[in-house]
Design a protein around this motif. Structure first.
Motif, PDB file in Angstrom:
ATOM      1  N   THR A 168      42.978 -33.710  -8.772  1.00 35.39           N
ATOM      2  CA  THR A 168      43.206 -34.188  -7.408  1.00 35.39           C
ATOM      3  C   THR A 168      44.065 -33.173  -6.672  1.00 35.39           C
ATOM      4  O   THR A 168      44.732 -32.337  -7.286  1.00 35.39           O
ATOM      5  CB  THR A 168      43.908 -35.556  -7.397  1.00 35.39           C
ATOM      6  N   ASN A 169      44.063 -33.277  -5.332  1.00 46.48           N
ATOM      7  CA  ASN A 169      44.932 -32.416  -4.532  1.00 46.48           C
ATOM      8  C   ASN A 169      46.265 -33.108  -4.290  1.00 46.48           C
ATOM      9  O   ASN A 169      46.536 -34.182  -4.858  1.00 46.48           O
ATOM     10  CB  ASN A 169      44.245 -32.028  -3.216  1.00 46.48           C
ATOM     11  N   GLU A 170      47.083 -32.520  -3.422  1.00 45.62           N
ATOM     12  CA  GLU A 170      48.426 -33.067  -3.197  1.00 45.62           C
ATOM     13  C   GLU A 170      48.398 -34.422  -2.503  1.00 45.62           C
ATOM     14  O   GLU A 170      49.398 -35.145  -2.506  1.00 45.62           O
ATOM     15  CB  GLU A 170      49.274 -32.077  -2.388  1.00 45.62           C
ATOM     16  N   ARG A 171      47.248 -34.805  -1.922  1.00 44.72           N
ATOM     17  CA  ARG A 171      47.115 -36.125  -1.279  1.00 44.72           C
ATOM     18  C   ARG A 171      46.450 -37.132  -2.212  1.00 44.72           C
ATOM     19  O   ARG A 171      46.077 -38.214  -1.787  1.00 44.72           O
ATOM     20  CB  ARG A 171      46.311 -35.991   0.014  1.00 44.72           C
ATOM     21  N   PHE A 244      51.859 -27.992 -10.552  1.00 44.86           N
ATOM     22  CA  PHE A 244      52.753 -27.320  -9.624  1.00 44.86           C
ATOM     23  C   PHE A 244      52.421 -25.833  -9.623  1.00 44.86           C
ATOM     24  O   PHE A 244      51.942 -25.286 -10.622  1.00 44.86           O
ATOM     25  CB  PHE A 244      54.215 -27.524 -10.012  1.00 44.86           C
ATOM     26  N   ASP A 245      52.678 -25.172  -8.481  1.00 45.89           N
ATOM     27  CA  ASP A 245      52.481 -23.725  -8.456  1.00 45.89           C
ATOM     28  C   ASP A 245      53.745 -23.021  -8.952  1.00 45.89           C
ATOM     29  O   ASP A 245      54.701 -23.673  -9.409  1.00 45.89           O
ATOM     30  CB  ASP A 245      52.078 -23.241  -7.061  1.00 45.89           C
ATOM     31  N   LEU A 251      50.816 -29.556  -6.427  1.00 45.09           N
ATOM     32  CA  LEU A 251      49.417 -29.255  -6.088  1.00 45.09           C
ATOM     33  C   LEU A 251      48.486 -30.438  -6.291  1.00 45.09           C
ATOM     34  O   LEU A 251      47.373 -30.440  -5.764  1.00 45.09           O
ATOM     35  CB  LEU A 251      48.916 -28.086  -6.948  1.00 45.09           C
ATOM     36  N   GLY A 252      48.915 -31.438  -7.041  1.00 43.62           N
ATOM     37  CA  GLY A 252      48.046 -32.566  -7.346  1.00 43.62           C
ATOM     38  C   GLY A 252      48.141 -32.928  -8.814  1.00 43.62           C
ATOM     39  O   GLY A 252      49.131 -32.617  -9.492  1.00 43.62           O
ATOM     40  N   TYR A 253      47.118 -33.588  -9.323  1.00 45.62           N
ATOM     41  CA  TYR A 253      47.074 -33.995 -10.723  1.00 45.62           C
ATOM     42  C   TYR A 253      45.801 -33.472 -11.379  1.00 45.62           C
ATOM     43  O   TYR A 253      44.808 -33.185 -10.687  1.00 45.62           O
ATOM     44  CB  TYR A 253      47.067 -35.530 -10.839  1.00 45.62           C
ATOM     45  N   GLN A 254      45.827 -33.349 -12.696  1.00 45.27           N
ATOM     46  CA  GLN A 254      44.625 -33.103 -13.462  1.00 45.27           C
ATOM     47  C   GLN A 254      44.682 -33.975 -14.711  1.00 45.27           C
ATOM     48  O   GLN A 254      45.761 -34.295 -15.208  1.00 45.27           O
ATOM     49  CB  GLN A 254      44.501 -31.636 -13.860  1.00 45.27           C
ATOM     50  N   GLY A 255      43.513 -34.372 -15.200  1.00 47.03           N
ATOM     51  CA  GLY A 255      43.527 -35.263 -16.355  1.00 47.03           C
ATOM     52  C   GLY A 255      42.132 -35.577 -16.846  1.00 47.03           C
ATOM     53  O   GLY A 255      41.151 -34.901 -16.515  1.00 47.03           O
ATOM     54  N   THR A 256      42.048 -36.618 -17.645  1.00 47.31           N
ATOM     55  CA  THR A 256      40.792 -37.033 -18.263  1.00 47.31           C
ATOM     56  C   THR A 256      40.544 -38.507 -17.985  1.00 47.31           C
ATOM     57  O   THR A 256      41.460 -39.252 -17.625  1.00 47.31           O
ATOM     58  CB  THR A 256      40.834 -36.803 -19.786  1.00 47.31           C
TER      59      THR A 256
END
Length: 375
Positions: A168-171, A244-245, A251-256
């Protein structure tokens, strides 16, 4: 320009305020001598000059490239790079960061290079060719390839323990989504998860989940349900971590994610079966109870308080033979305790219990099964 050039020249021992073109060329060649070279072409694109660093860096002699077409001499360009270069050369326009592979002398593996060039015109406006620089970026490309291989392994591992990968993005809008059955990318990309996952269903605790996201915290196994047009419900479980940069900007989230519908349906079926069992037990027994591994009471159903004439405080934390009015010296208690110690089921164990108010003796029959951690 004067200040920048003065600082550059000071770095290589010059003191002149304004460098001449030859001085700038010497400086450029010195800078490139470690990992690149300077080159020129004529209007037809044929190489007319390469700096002295060319041989050491490329592993080839200048004579091998002079007079050859700069755009075609042994280069292996990907299609996109070739189109960019052809367009720039055709329009006699500036180009930058064209990546390609080139054999390095007798080496078995090619080197990676990156070139940039600017068109050169004479005083009458006639196109004379290009001047440019080329740097060797083989180590950088190797690092990129290792990172890509590592990411591929991560994705393979993630695929083995999940049904899809998402970002996902920051929103909190979904920006990336790997292929997953029963989910259309067109329906979810650019949208927040609660916008398409039936936020009104009572099973979904979106306020708590959104609070976790706003706090930039990782989460595991957040479950929510989607309902299709036919009314069928599908359960999903997701886990994610914030991204995070380098400057710490979110920056958002990443996952499964994975489908857990079968498990949830089994849990619901088990809950219904347990409810039916309890109703049946209520009809076939006067009360229910449970004990811990030391056989001390941990639970009485509500009817036990009235029928066994004691309050919960009088029973909780005690064994059955420690209750008031029990005669533990009676022979049946020894056999009963041996059965408990052996973790055997109990069937119709009968014992008397006396009370003073009113004075009487009541006989009780109990049955029970041992419970183990796997249950």
């Amino acid at each position: 320009m004067g200040g920048d050039n003065a600082r550059l020249l000071a770095a290589v021992g010059h003191e002149a305020e304004e460098p001449s073109p030859l001085q700038l060329l010497a400086l450029l060649e010195r800078v490139l001598s470690i990992s690149g070279w300077f080159w020129k072409t004529n209007a037809e694109g044929r190489t007319t000059f390469v700096s002295s660093s060319y041989a050491a860096v490329s592993g080839m002699q200048p004579g091998e490239v002079l007079g050859r077409n700069e755009w075609t001499q042994g280069r292996n360009l990907k299609a996109a790079m070739a189109r960019r270069l052809a367009t720039a050369a055709g329009q006699r326009a500036e180009f930058s960061e064209i990546e390609y592979q080139q054999m390095r002398g007798d080496a078995l593996e090619p080197i990676w290079c990156i070139s940039s060039g600017v068109p050169v015109w004479d005083a009458q406006g006639t196109f004379c060719g290009y001047w440019g620089v080329t740097r060797v970026i083989t180590e950088r490309k190797r690092v990129e390839q290792r990172l890509q291989a590592s990411e591929a392994r991560y994705r393979q591992l993630a695929d083995t323990v999940s049904d899809w990968i998402w970002s996902t993005n920051e929103r909190h809008e979904i920006s990336e989504f790997s292929a997953a059955p029963r989910i259309s990318k067109a329906d979810i990309l650019g949208r927040c998860r609660w916008d398409f996952a039936d936020a009104q269903l009572p099973e979904n605790d979106w306020p708590a989940h959104r609070a976790t996201l706003d706090a930039r915290l990782p989460f595991r196994d957040f479950e929510f349900v989607r309902q299709n047009d036919g009314g069928a419900k599908h359960w999903v479980s997701i886990s994610g971590a914030p991204r995070f940069d380098g400057a710490g900007v979110f920056l958002g989230y990443q996952g499964t994610g994975r489908y857990v519908t079968e498990r949830k349906l089994a849990e619901l079926q088990l809950a219904r079966s347990e409810a039916r069992y309890r109703r049946l037990a209520t009809l076939s027994a006067d009360w229910e109870w449970s004990s811990d591994e030391q056989h001390r009471f941990t639970y009485f159903s509500e009817r036990a308080i009235n029928l066994s004439f004691n309050t919960p405080d009088q029973g909780y934390g005690r064994t059955r033979w420690e209750l008031e009015g029990i005669f533990p010296e009676q022979p049946q208690w020894g056999e009963h305790r041996r059965q408990l110690a052996a973790r055997k089921p109990i069937r119709d164990f009968e014992y008397p219990r006396a009370s003073l108010v009113p004075p009487r003796v009541r006989w009780t029959s109990v049955s029970a099964d041992p419970v183990f951690a796997a249950d």
